[in-house]
Every structure is written in C-alpha cells, then in structure tokens.
Enzyme design. Structure first.
Site, mmCIF file in Angstrom:
data_model
loop_
_atom_site.group_PDB
_atom_site.id
_atom_site.type_symbol
_atom_site.label_atom_id
_atom_site.label_comp_id
_atom_site.label_asym_id
_atom_site.label_seq_id
_atom_site.Cartn_x
_atom_site.Cartn_y
_atom_site.Cartn_z
ATOM 1 N N GLU A 251 0.838 -1.195 0.000
ATOM 2 C CA GLU A 251 0.000 0.000 0.000
ATOM 3 C C GLU A 251 0.871 1.242 0.000
ATOM 4 O O GLU A 251 0.732 2.113 -0.846
ATOM 5 C CB GLU A 251 -0.932 0.007 1.213
ATOM 6 N N ARG B 201 -7.247 2.312 13.624
ATOM 7 C CA ARG B 201 -8.079 1.101 13.543
ATOM 8 C C ARG B 201 -7.938 0.245 14.801
ATOM 9 O O ARG B 201 -8.870 -0.457 15.192
ATOM 10 C CB ARG B 201 -7.752 0.284 12.290
ATOM 11 N N GLU C 14 -10.061 -8.908 4.881
ATOM 12 C CA GLU C 14 -9.348 -8.813 6.149
ATOM 13 C C GLU C 14 -10.007 -9.535 7.325
ATOM 14 O O GLU C 14 -9.307 -10.152 8.133
ATOM 15 C CB GLU C 14 -9.162 -7.340 6.520
#
Length: 757
Positions: free
Chosen positions: A226, A304, A707
C-alpha cells in the site's frame, strides 16, 4: 463463475512486473542500503564502484531535483538517506548497470563511513524516551474513573503481540522508462497507484500528469504494497528519468525482508472490570505501537486499533489509548487487519486472564458480553444488523461445541503428555477506510461496436479475485455473457486519484462504481430500444440474457444489434462513474461518528493438541460460521477466509520477528522465518456461511471478506494456551504472542519444579 485469472495463473502466463519484456537498453537497479540502524553519514565514496564494467550510474540524494521526501500521511520519510540513516536497510544509493551481476558487484565496492548512534528498537523504550510519530489518541465511552468501584472483579496485566512479515509471492519491484515529452511510465507492484504517482512527481519535481503508473496485477500484497511499494517505484523512476534509460528494480527475497516494514508489534497494559455475573463493566488499555523510523501508515493503523479495541463485546465504560512510538526499524506498515488484530488480541487476553483468575470458562465471559443490536461502540456508531450472537449460537449448535468440550475433557483426563485445548473466537470487523475521504471508487466502462465490453477501475487485482467480482457485477447489470468482458490494468491515465486497494473495500467501492456506469449505459441502450421497437416507456424495456424484451415479451432485437443501433444514433457507449460511500463520517476532534458502512461478524471454533514433552502442537480443527452477507462468489469468498485464517494462525503461532539490540532482524530469510505450510494447516477446516440478509452498502449485498477472517487465527493462540494450562495448572500466564514451539516448551516447564512439589 470461476476466477477469471485461474487459467493464466496455472499456465504461468499471468504478467507481473518482472514478466514485462524489457527493452534492450534496460538497466538493472540494485539498492545499496544502510548496514546500521542509526547513524550520521560522514562520507560516501562511489569511485571504485563506478569503475565496474557495465555500471552506467549511481543514483543518490544529490540526483534528486525535487524533494527527497515520500512520506504519505506525514512528510518524514526520505527516499534515500542524505545526512543520517534511521534503520538497517534504508536506501543510500541505487546502482544501475547493464546486468544485475555488475550492479551487485559495484554495490559491494561502495564505501560509506557512518558514525553509529544508539538505536531504539522497542516501543516501550521509545515511549520512555518520548519518541513519537504522532500525538497519542484515546477513545472513551462512559466513565471508567467512577465505575471501577462497582466492579466485583478487577484484573490487570500486560500483553505483547509481535509483528509479521508479509511474504507476498511477488517481491517489491518496479520497471520505469522515459516517454516522449519528458514524461515517465512506471510499472509498479503497488496497491496504490496514486501514492506512487504523487511521490514520484514530488521526487522528480514534475507534475503528476507527466507520470503514468500502470499495474496489471500484483502477486500478493496483504497491505505491504500500500505504502511500501512507493520507494522502489520512485527509485526506479528517478534513475530512469536521470539516466534517460529504462530501469528495472526488483528486490530479492532477502532484500525485501531486510528493507521493508512489517505488521506493527504492540505492547499492552490492560485493566478489566467485571460484575458478579461476569458482565464487562470497565476496560482500560494502553497500547504501545512500534511504528518504526517514520510514519508510513502508522497513524491510520493506530486509529483502527482504537476502532476495534472492544472487539465483539459491548463495553459500557472504556478508555483505549494508543501511543505511536518511533523506533529505528524499517517503517512498519499496513498488514491485513491493519491494527485491528492487535486491539482484538489484547481484550481477548484480558478475558483469558480474568477466566484463569476467577476459575471460570473463558467462553462464559465471552458469551455474556457479545454485542447485541443497537449496542454502541466506543466511537458511538450503533451495531446495526448485528450478527455477533447469531454467529456464536449458530457455531455452538452446528459444530456441537458441548460435545467437543466433553471430548476434549475426556482426552485430557486420559492423557498426560498430550493435552487438547478448545476455544471460541467471536469476530466483529468494520468495513470502510477509517479516513472518510478514501471511501470512493471509479470505473470506466466502454461498450465496443461488436458488443464486447471493457472495464477499467481503480482497484488492484492481487489474487483476491476482485476483478472477477467486478466483471460478475457488470455482467449481471447488463445481463450479457461474462465472456464479452475484459478487465484492463489499473492505470492513472484512465482512472485518476484512486484510493488504495485496501481496507477490504476494493470490491465495494469499485464494483458499485462499475454498476453505476453500466446502469447509465443501460438507460441509453433502453432509450434506443424504445425508438427501434416504437415503445413509449423505457421502463417497459428489459435486457435479459442478451435479448431485448418489451413488456415481458421477447423481441427480435439482440444485444449486438442494439449496440450497433446505439452507435449509429450517436449515443455514447462509454461511461465514467464515481461512487462515494454514503452515511459514513467521523469527527477526530470528538473521536465520535459513524465511520463504517457495515460490520462483518463470525465465530471460529478451534481445537488444538499440544505435545507437552516437546512443546509442539497441531491444529486439529477450525470450524467457522462467517457472515458473508449474500455472497456473489462463494468459492472466492471461502478461499479468502481459508487464506486469511492461515495467515492469522501464523501470526499467533510460528511467525516470530526477532530484533536484536542493534536493530537487526534475526530471522531474515525464509529458511529461518517460518510461515504455515500445508503440513501446518488444520486437519479439519470448515467454513459455513451465516444465513442472513444482504447489506445494502456491500456489492450486491456481498460483504467484504479480505481482512476480517484473519482474526479467527487469534482463537488458535488461546486454544494452545488452554491446552498448556491443562498440563501445568500453575503455568505463568504470559500473554505474549506468537506462541512459538520454543516459547510453548519453555513456558510449560518454567515453574515445573514447583509443580512437582
């Protein structure tokens, strides 16, 4: 519908960066990297290296005409070291030669003098030294300060969770070459074409529109591509732009492991308060994130962790804090789960310690505290269409957990050196980027005059089958054969500013954009059909299996004929659609909002057997009830669950990142860093879809699956721990993952002398 890449994959015909036929003047790049974790560069001597036959140039910080900066969230990451080095593997120069052999030989002749400085390698050491990437953040709900006095039981402790190497099949790499008009094209193994384009433009000092980034597919990413694909693409691009020749840079496996960041290791201090009837009243946790030498995506990962700090449980009073700590390691980065496994692990560890302290079954505490419809998370979003209890109850009944408990107890009674452990792990995972602005996708759809269709989106295919799902959605929308479609590469010239393929959102965002484009085209086609059939209302027209129907009656008009007529009528057969997830929002000032489009739920039942003489273990079974919503491709989705589970099991068991005091990775190749193989898989693995209704914000009601299932591997850790406690009831409950075989053996006998007494 089968995966559209299956045939080329198994025939070895799929094209990755290293498969692109190179031009004959292509140079091979080899990175010269820092041998030290922290130090000041006093001098660099390239003279001897430049004399090696075949070397055409060595690129260093002095060759950068723009900014020596590739930081995404925070501008704190140099592309190449200038005055200091901050981690082992930090690029100092790129040697470009006609052959890889010549480039490696030249790299070995570079002389660098570095004044070594003390490296910081652990999060707690960085926290003590007040070395942070960003300010700490806290999610709060209720009032823990006033509620501790109402708790019948208060349990405190520490936990540790290690990092994880991505081990994508295709290592990091890029191929860059100059184009006309001072432009540059970069083929990159990246999950984020925009990030590569933006960073390369900054480094080269040219506008983004002069850089084209193209990704056909990548050989696995798991988050590791990413942000971390960016430096290698920028290095190749810088060299190609400077030397005016194509440059290919593909890391070896050893280089990739040594130079790239991993899943973030975390340390935790927790405090849990329970009522007499085992309901969670209070929960506080301090999370120390090891971010590495620069930010990368660590601020988003810590976010997160905060969002998933209470996992699948309702906690009325909670305070969750994360400290992003700056260390002298390669910048740790996104990894499947993106901070959620860490937050979910520590509350599970707290429940395990509570169960051991109180002498109760951990499953009883879990069950009593599962989320229910309408319960609010610490960030204030309400649990809607909450399937936490339904997944738990379905797994309990379907897999016969009561019988399993009896069988495990019976086995443990009859065996001394072999012990079994049983765990249940409940899953709740939010779907969306936590940064609201990233929740957008685009799709460009062309219908050609022969009736075939091409699709380009901003999503990157990395083995997860997203292109298959998007093609499937388009075929269903237009009601034509999937054989009429092709999916083109992800390219910044066709789809600008795409969000990274991450957060399990690629299919939702880009698939919905594709449906929107197809619907717009369908409306135009129906308008032309109305004229041809002399119908009054386009709503009376339907395309079904490539045949046009009017008021439910089949006509002689076919798909191909209708496309021809539409082109003849000068009606556009191309559409570029944009989709942005509705509803979602989040206010960082208050740490409250509605950040997720929906949640995914599930429950995993795990049984393990531990050889208590040797410290080894086998995973006997993992049986899962998973909330797929209304899956549009169950084969792909179950494959994702199985792969994620094994990656999660590896994280919690045999995959260990050992860093010495000098900041060097001890296990730096795949002969020493072990990942689950075919012999490590559960002997029985079963994945059952939950019978539930679809979610409107998921692609055709099919929930994201990339995920969430990784978290099921957490259950394996606690099953092993339970088996170990069956052998040694006085086992020191050190909640430190991963539970390697060595750690298992040493823990079993750490206080064995006391046990014998």
């Amino acid at each position: 519908m089968i995966n559209i890449d299956s045939r080329t994959h198994v025939r070895g015909e799929s094209i990755y960066v290293n498969d692109i036929p190179p031009r004959e003047d292509t140079l091979i790049g080899v990175v010269f990297a820092s041998p030290l974790a922290h130090g000041r560069i006093k001098s660099i001597d390239f003279s001897e290296a430049l004399q090696v036959d075949g070397v055409e140039g060595i690129i260093s910080a002095k060759d950068i005409k723009g900014e020596n900066q590739i930081g995404g969230i925070i501008q704190d990451e140099e592309l190449v070291a200038d005055k200091t080095v901050d981690y082992i593997g930090m690029p100092i120069a790129l040697v470009c030669a006609k052959t890889g052999r010549a480039a490696r030989k030249a790299a070995s002749k570079i002389k660098v003098d570095i004044e070594e400085l003390h490296p910081i390698v652990t999060a707690r050491e960085a926290h003590a030294a007040k070395k942070f990437i960003v300010p700490s953040r806290t999610f709060k709900t209720g009032d823990t300060d006033s509620e501790w006095k109402n708790c019948a039981h208060v349990i405190e402790g520490q936990a540790e969770m290690g990092g994880q190497e991505h081990v994508y099949l295709e290592t990091q790499g890029a191929y860059a070459y100059p184009m006309e008009n001072d432009c540059l094209k970069i083929h990159s193994s990246t999950q984020a074409t925009k990030y590569v384009q933006r960073a390369a433009a900054k480094v080269l000092g040219i506008p983004m529109h002069r850089i084209e980034v193209d990704v056909n597919r990548i050989g696995g990413g798991f988050g590791g591509k990413e942000d971390q694909a960016t430096p290698w693409a920028c290095l190749a691009g810088l060299a190609a732009y400077t030397l005016k020749k194509p440059v290919k840079l593909v890391l070896s496996r050893a280089e990739d492991i040594r130079m790239t960041g991993k899943r973030h290791p975390y340390s935790f201090d927790f405090k849990l308060g329970l009522s007499k009837d085992l309901k969670i009243l209070c929960y506080e946790v301090q999370c120390f994130q090891n971010a590495g030498a620069c930010a990368d995506v660590s601020p988003a990962v810590m976010e997160r962790t905060l969002f998933h700090g209470t996992a699948s449980y309702f906690v009325p009073n909670a305070r969750i804090t994360v400290h992003s700590c700056k260390t002298n390691l390669p910048p740790n980065t996104a990894f499947r789960g993106f901070g959620a496994p860490q937050g979910m692990f520590v509350i599970e560890a707290a429940l395990m310690k509570a169960a051991a302290t109180l002498g109760v079954d951990m499953m009883e505490i879990q069950k009593r505290n599962l989320l229910s419809e309408g319960d609010r998370f610490p960030y204030d979003q309400a649990a809607k269409n909450c399937n936490a209890r339904k997944c738990w109850d379905t797994a309990w009944e379907t897999f016969g957990v009561e019988k399993l408990k009896s069988e495990v107890a019976d086995f443990n009674t009859k065996n001394t050196l072999f012990k079994k452990g049983l765990s249940l792990y409940p899953l709740c995972f939010g779907i969306s980027f936590t940064k609201t602005s990233l929740n957008q996708g685009r799709s460009l759809v062309h219908i050609y005059s022969d009736g075939t269709v091409s699709i380009t989106t901003g999503v990157v295919e990395m083995g997860q089958g997203v292109n298959t799902k998007i093609l499937q959605a388009a075929a269903l929308t237009l009601s034509i054969s999937p054989k009429r479609f092709t999916i083109h590469s992800t390219n910044t010239s066709r789809i600008a500013n795409p969000s990274p393929t991450a957060a399990s959102s690629g299919a939702d965002l880009n698939g919905k954009a594709t449906i929107m484009a197809c619907q717009a085209l369908l409306a135009r086609l129906k308008g032309v059909a109305c004229q041809e059939l002399r119908a009054q209302d386009p709503d009376d027209i339907e395309i079904k299996d490539e045949v046009i129907y009017h008021k439910g009656k089949k006509t002689d008009l076919t798909w191909e004929r209708l496309v021809f007529l539409t082109e003849e009528a000068r009606v556009a057969l191309s559409e570029h659609a944009h989709y942005a997830t509705p509803i979602i929002h989040f206010n960082k000032a208050t740490e409250k909002g509605h950040p997720f489009a929906y949640h995914v739920y599930g429950t995993a039942v795990t049984v393990v057997t531990v050889d208590c003489l040797r410290g080894t273990y086998n995973v006997d079974l993992v049986k899962i009830v998973h909330d797929f919503g209304s899956s549009i491709n169950l084969d792909i989705d179950i494959g994702q669950v199985e792969g994620a589970l094994l990656q999660g099991i590896g994280l919690m068991t045999i995959e260990e990142l050992l860093i010495d005091q000098k900041g060097k990775l001890v296990y730096d190749d795949l002969s020493s860093y072990k990942v689950p193989d075919i012999y490590f898989t559960p002997q029985t693995l079963e994945v059952n879809p939950l019978d539930t209704k679809p979610d409107a914000l998921a692609l055709l009601g099919s929930k994201a699956v990339g995920e969430p299932p990784l978290m099921y591997g957490i259950g394996t850790y606690f099953a092993i721990l339970k088996a170990m406690r069956e052998f040694n009831p006085q086992l020191k409950l050190e909640l430190w993952a991963p539970m390697t075989h060595q750690k298992c053996l040493m823990s079993l006998y750490d206080n064995y002398g006391d046990l014998l007494k």
